[in-house]
Motif scaffolding. Sequence first.
Motif, PDB file in Angstrom:
ATOM      1  N   UNK A  76      -7.452  23.998 -42.469  1.00 40.18           N
ATOM      2  CA  UNK A  76      -8.292  23.947 -43.757  1.00 40.18           C
ATOM      3  C   UNK A  76      -9.702  23.264 -43.356  1.00 40.18           C
ATOM      4  N   UNK A  77      -9.733  22.266 -42.350  1.00 36.37           N
ATOM      5  CA  UNK A  77     -11.164  21.654 -42.284  1.00 36.37           C
ATOM      6  C   UNK A  77     -11.953  22.651 -41.509  1.00 36.37           C
ATOM      7  N   UNK A  78     -11.364  23.451 -40.410  1.00 36.29           N
ATOM      8  CA  UNK A  78     -11.977  24.605 -39.809  1.00 36.29           C
ATOM      9  C   UNK A  78     -12.768  25.692 -40.731  1.00 36.29           C
ATOM     10  N   UNK A 101     -13.291  25.159 -43.901  1.00 32.76           N
ATOM     11  CA  UNK A 101     -14.253  24.265 -44.815  1.00 32.76           C
ATOM     12  C   UNK A 101     -15.675  24.321 -44.071  1.00 32.76           C
ATOM     13  N   UNK A 102     -15.599  24.050 -42.660  1.00 34.02           N
ATOM     14  CA  UNK A 102     -16.749  23.801 -41.907  1.00 34.02           C
ATOM     15  C   UNK A 102     -17.605  25.003 -41.724  1.00 34.02           C
ATOM     16  N   UNK A 103     -16.771  26.148 -41.552  1.00 36.57           N
ATOM     17  CA  UNK A 103     -17.394  27.679 -41.279  1.00 36.57           C
ATOM     18  C   UNK A 103     -17.892  28.005 -42.559  1.00 36.57           C
ATOM     19  N   UNK A 104     -17.464  27.573 -43.602  1.00 39.30           N
ATOM     20  CA  UNK A 104     -17.871  28.025 -44.926  1.00 39.30           C
ATOM     21  C   UNK A 104     -19.388  27.202 -45.102  1.00 39.30           C
ATOM     22  N   UNK A 105     -19.280  26.168 -44.725  1.00 36.15           N
ATOM     23  CA  UNK A 105     -20.571  25.220 -44.947  1.00 36.15           C
ATOM     24  C   UNK A 105     -21.846  26.153 -43.939  1.00 36.15           C
ATOM     25  N   UNK A 106     -21.342  26.472 -42.716  1.00 34.89           N
ATOM     26  CA  UNK A 106     -22.278  26.991 -41.740  1.00 34.89           C
ATOM     27  C   UNK A 106     -22.488  28.320 -42.124  1.00 34.89           C
ATOM     28  N   UNK A 107     -21.914  29.275 -42.637  1.00 38.57           N
ATOM     29  CA  UNK A 107     -22.275  30.358 -43.197  1.00 38.57           C
ATOM     30  C   UNK A 107     -23.159  30.322 -44.400  1.00 38.57           C
ATOM     31  N   UNK A 108     -23.108  29.325 -45.092  1.00 39.75           N
ATOM     32  CA  UNK A 108     -24.058  29.120 -46.229  1.00 39.75           C
ATOM     33  C   UNK A 108     -25.229  28.606 -45.567  1.00 39.75           C
TER      34      UNK A 108
END
Length: 99
Positions: free
Chosen positions: A15-17, A19-26
């Motif tokens: 779940x944390x991975x 979340x972090x990938x979504x932030x990087x995507x943005x």
Amino acid sequence: ADGKPDRAIIDAVLPQVREQLLLLDQAVGATGHLVGDTLTLADIFILPILHHLKRMPESGQMLAPETSLGRYLDTHAARPSYVSTVPPPGPPRRAVPAA
């Protein structure tokens, strides 16, 4: 210890991975870079991590070409400097102790 992935640990951090990938995507969506509109150390540091995450079944689809982060990785992975430093596939080799 047996060389197999530990599913409990993977499932706990996934779940944390995500979340972090979504932030990087943005973060890379607007310019194709993490900071500003040119390659920086931030990009250079994250690209090898993304390279390995793309190879994993749990995170690979989060780096699909349809995502900003996937396009970011594919674009930078085409750079000659990136291509010349990609490690061979497979698990890391363990260092052989000196005799």
